[in-house]
Design a protein around this motif. Structure first.
Motif, PDB file in Angstrom:
ATOM      1  N   LYS A   1       0.821  -1.220   0.000  1.00  0.00           N
ATOM      2  CA  LYS A   1       0.000   0.000   0.000  1.00  0.00           C
ATOM      3  C   LYS A   1       0.850   1.262   0.000  1.00  0.00           C
ATOM      4  CE  LYS A   1      -0.674   0.051   5.038  1.00  0.00           C
ATOM      5  NZ  LYS A   1      -1.660  -0.099   6.121  1.00  0.00           N
TER       6      LYS A   1
ATOM      7  N   HIS B   1      -4.886   9.864  -3.969  1.00  0.00           N
ATOM      8  CA  HIS B   1      -4.401   9.415  -2.665  1.00  0.00           C
ATOM      9  C   HIS B   1      -3.960  10.630  -1.851  1.00  0.00           C
ATOM     10  CE1 HIS B   1      -2.021   7.402   0.416  1.00  0.00           C
ATOM     11  NE2 HIS B   1      -2.461   6.240  -0.009  1.00  0.00           N
TER      12      HIS B   1
ATOM     13  N   SER C   1      -6.577  -6.093   0.246  1.00  0.00           N
ATOM     14  CA  SER C   1      -6.899  -5.455  -1.035  1.00  0.00           C
ATOM     15  C   SER C   1      -5.649  -5.203  -1.869  1.00  0.00           C
ATOM     16  CB  SER C   1      -7.626  -4.129  -0.803  1.00  0.00           C
ATOM     17  OG  SER C   1      -6.774  -3.173  -0.192  1.00  0.00           O
TER      18      SER C   1
ATOM     19  N   LEU D   1      -8.908  -0.061   2.326  1.00  0.00           N
ATOM     20  CA  LEU D   1     -10.300  -0.011   1.878  1.00  0.00           C
ATOM     21  C   LEU D   1     -11.252  -0.653   2.895  1.00  0.00           C
ATOM     22  CD1 LEU D   1      -9.816  -0.997  -1.894  1.00  0.00           C
ATOM     23  CD2 LEU D   1      -9.934   1.290  -0.899  1.00  0.00           C
TER      24      LEU D   1
ATOM     25  N   LYS E   1     -14.815   0.769   3.164  1.00  0.00           N
ATOM     26  CA  LYS E   1     -15.604   0.478   1.965  1.00  0.00           C
ATOM     27  C   LYS E   1     -16.071  -0.971   1.969  1.00  0.00           C
ATOM     28  CE  LYS E   1     -15.363   0.780  -3.091  1.00  0.00           C
ATOM     29  NZ  LYS E   1     -14.541   1.240  -4.251  1.00  0.00           N
TER      30      LYS E   1
ATOM     31  N   VAL F   1     -15.548  -4.401  -6.733  1.00  0.00           N
ATOM     32  CA  VAL F   1     -14.528  -3.405  -6.380  1.00  0.00           C
ATOM     33  C   VAL F   1     -13.367  -3.537  -7.357  1.00  0.00           C
ATOM     34  CG1 VAL F   1     -12.962  -2.578  -4.584  1.00  0.00           C
ATOM     35  CG2 VAL F   1     -15.205  -3.477  -3.952  1.00  0.00           C
TER      36      VAL F   1
ATOM     37  N   ASP G   1     -10.739  -1.839  -7.691  1.00  0.00           N
ATOM     38  CA  ASP G   1      -9.408  -1.648  -7.125  1.00  0.00           C
ATOM     39  C   ASP G   1      -8.745  -2.987  -6.825  1.00  0.00           C
ATOM     40  OD1 ASP G   1      -9.876   1.024  -7.213  1.00  0.00           O
ATOM     41  OD2 ASP G   1     -10.111   1.315  -5.053  1.00  0.00           O
TER      42      ASP G   1
END
Length: 442
Positions: A82, A97, A328, A379, A382, A403, A405
């Motif tokens: 990340k 971001h 994620s 995330l 979300k 999703v 992403d």
């Protein structure tokens, strides 16, 4: 440094505070203890390679000045997936971001690792200094290419001439590093102090195994001889990283989600259960090894057998919760790419589909016993909202698969794949993780 000579040293840079790392390291001369955790016992070793440690938020100018110094030949990044502020499913920079927005505001106060890299390279360019080699050490497929892409994209948002210079002059070697390193716990610190007679607040606990593969792609021929201590400097890292990401990281993530849901605290606890041990071996044999091209001279069967021995090391307390973090950012390269290749080849993916469904249940924030899960993921909010909004397992799966992403369009549009996830999620709800893992293997 000891074996090959040369006036080399390392400066560590901490981008996130608290805690302030310099205040921890400076009183002990920037040394720390590395502790090898073998089944037969533990072995500490003092590592004195650090010259200094800087806390970037306290003094960003000190970090930028250092990175712009011609004496710095290589910059490495270990910031987790990340930390590159990108979309894992596409590799593109996330221009919205918060860190990237901050990076663009003030050239002297970047926020992200990318911001420091780009601003420091710009200083070297303007001063007529050769660039440093930019080397990622994170678990990303083709990590050098990924970092190259986001660095170049950010540079283009700042100055097209800088972007062109980086494209021409900077190298981004790909790397693969393999060593299981559990998060250091307070009891580890106490244990090391008792063993050595010295209090070290920052020991690094690790397994005995180590592998470091580096692409031979450096700006400057002047560099430490990393091969002198066993690093493999090769023309192409890809076969090694695919093997590691899919065989090790892919099963690590799979059994961490299922193990956590089943109440297993560590990877050792999980594979000590015969059901999860069989599930892990099933993944390798049926779904992962068929999607991996072995590096020259490597037997994937022998490699995965050695991996299982490493998972079974009782001295390694690698928490399933720790491995489950930031799913994620991890799933695309650890699991979804393998799934896509298997599907393209007409191979079933019921084992990996169960792992993905377990991740979906995990990010819903409630385990099998009804206890809340502390989900750590960029995330997380979300995912929780999507899961809570779904009345049925199908609703939850379809919302989470949507999703982009995380999931590439090819998987989102594959009805058979989605149906398999729905069936796996329903099974997790009705029967539990252990029973579903057992059903996969039968």
């Amino acid at each position: 440094m000891q074996k090959s000579g040369g006036d080399w040293g390392i400066v560590g840079v901490n981008l996130m505070t608290p805690p302030k790392q310099r205040e921890i390291f400076e009183p002990q001369g920037f040394a720390y203890t590395a502790v090898s955790l073998a089944p037969e016992g533990i072995e500490p070793q003092v590592i004195p390679v650090l010259n200094d440690v800087l806390d970037a938020p306290d003094d960003p100018e000190a970090v930028l000045s250092l990175m712009a110094d011609p004496k710095i030949k290589i910059v490495t990044s270990t910031v987790t997936e990340k930390g590159y502020c990108h979309f894992p499913s596409t590799g593109k920079l996330n221009r919205e971001h918060p860190f990237i927005i901050e990076d663009l505001k003030d050239p002297n106060k970047p926020k992200s690792a990318l911001g420091y890299i780009v601003r420091a390279l710009d200083r070297r360019r303007k001063a007529g200094i050769r660039p440093f080699t930019m080397m990622s050490s994170d678990n990303l497929p083709n990590n050098g290419h990924v970092v190259h892409a986001v660095v170049v994209e950010l540079a283009g948002m700042i100055d097209p001439e800088l972007q062109a210079w980086i494209e021409k002059e900077v190298t981004f070697p790909c790397t693969m590093i393999d060593r299981i390193v559990p998060a250091t716990k307070p009891e580890d610190i106490e244990r090391v102090a008792q063993l050595t007679g010295v209090y070290d607040p920052v020991p690094v606990m690790h397994e005995p195994f180590r592998q470091w593969v580096v692409e031979d792609k450096f700006v400057d021929s002047e560099r430490p001889d990393i091969g002198a201590v066993g690093a493999q400097v090769v023309e192409d890292v890809t076969p090694f990283e695919h093997m590691k990401l899919r065989c090790l990281n892919g099963t690590h993530s799979s059994i961490s989600y299922l193990g956590y849901l089943a109440g297993k605290e560590t990877i050792y606890d999980t594979v000590s259960d015969t059901v999860f041990a069989a599930y892990c071996k099933f993944l390798w044999e049926k779904e992962i090894i068929p999607a991996v091209d072995a590096p020259p001279g490597v037997s994937l069967e022998e490699y995965t057998a050695a991996l299982f021995e490493r998972y079974s090391n009782p001295s390694i307390r690698h928490l399933t919760w720790q491995i489950a973090m930031d799913g994620s950012q991890k799933l695309p390269q650890r699991i979804l790419e393998t799934v896509q290749e298997d599907l393209d080849a007409g191979r079933p993916v019921k084992g990996l589909s169960l792992a993905i469904a377990a991740w979906m249940r995990y990010v819903g924030g409630v385990d099998e016993r009804g206890n809340p899960i502390d989900v750590r993921d960029p995330l997380a909010e979300k995912f929780k909202a999507l899961s809570d909004a779904g009345a049925t397992p199908r609703d939850k799966v379809e919302a989470l698969v949507g999703v982009s992403d995380v999931f590439p369009k090819a998987l989102q549009d594959n009805k058979d794949f989605v149906e398999g996830l729905v069936a796996a999620y329903e099974g997790l709800v009705e029967k539990g993780a252990r029973a579903m893992a057992e059903a996969v293997v039968k």
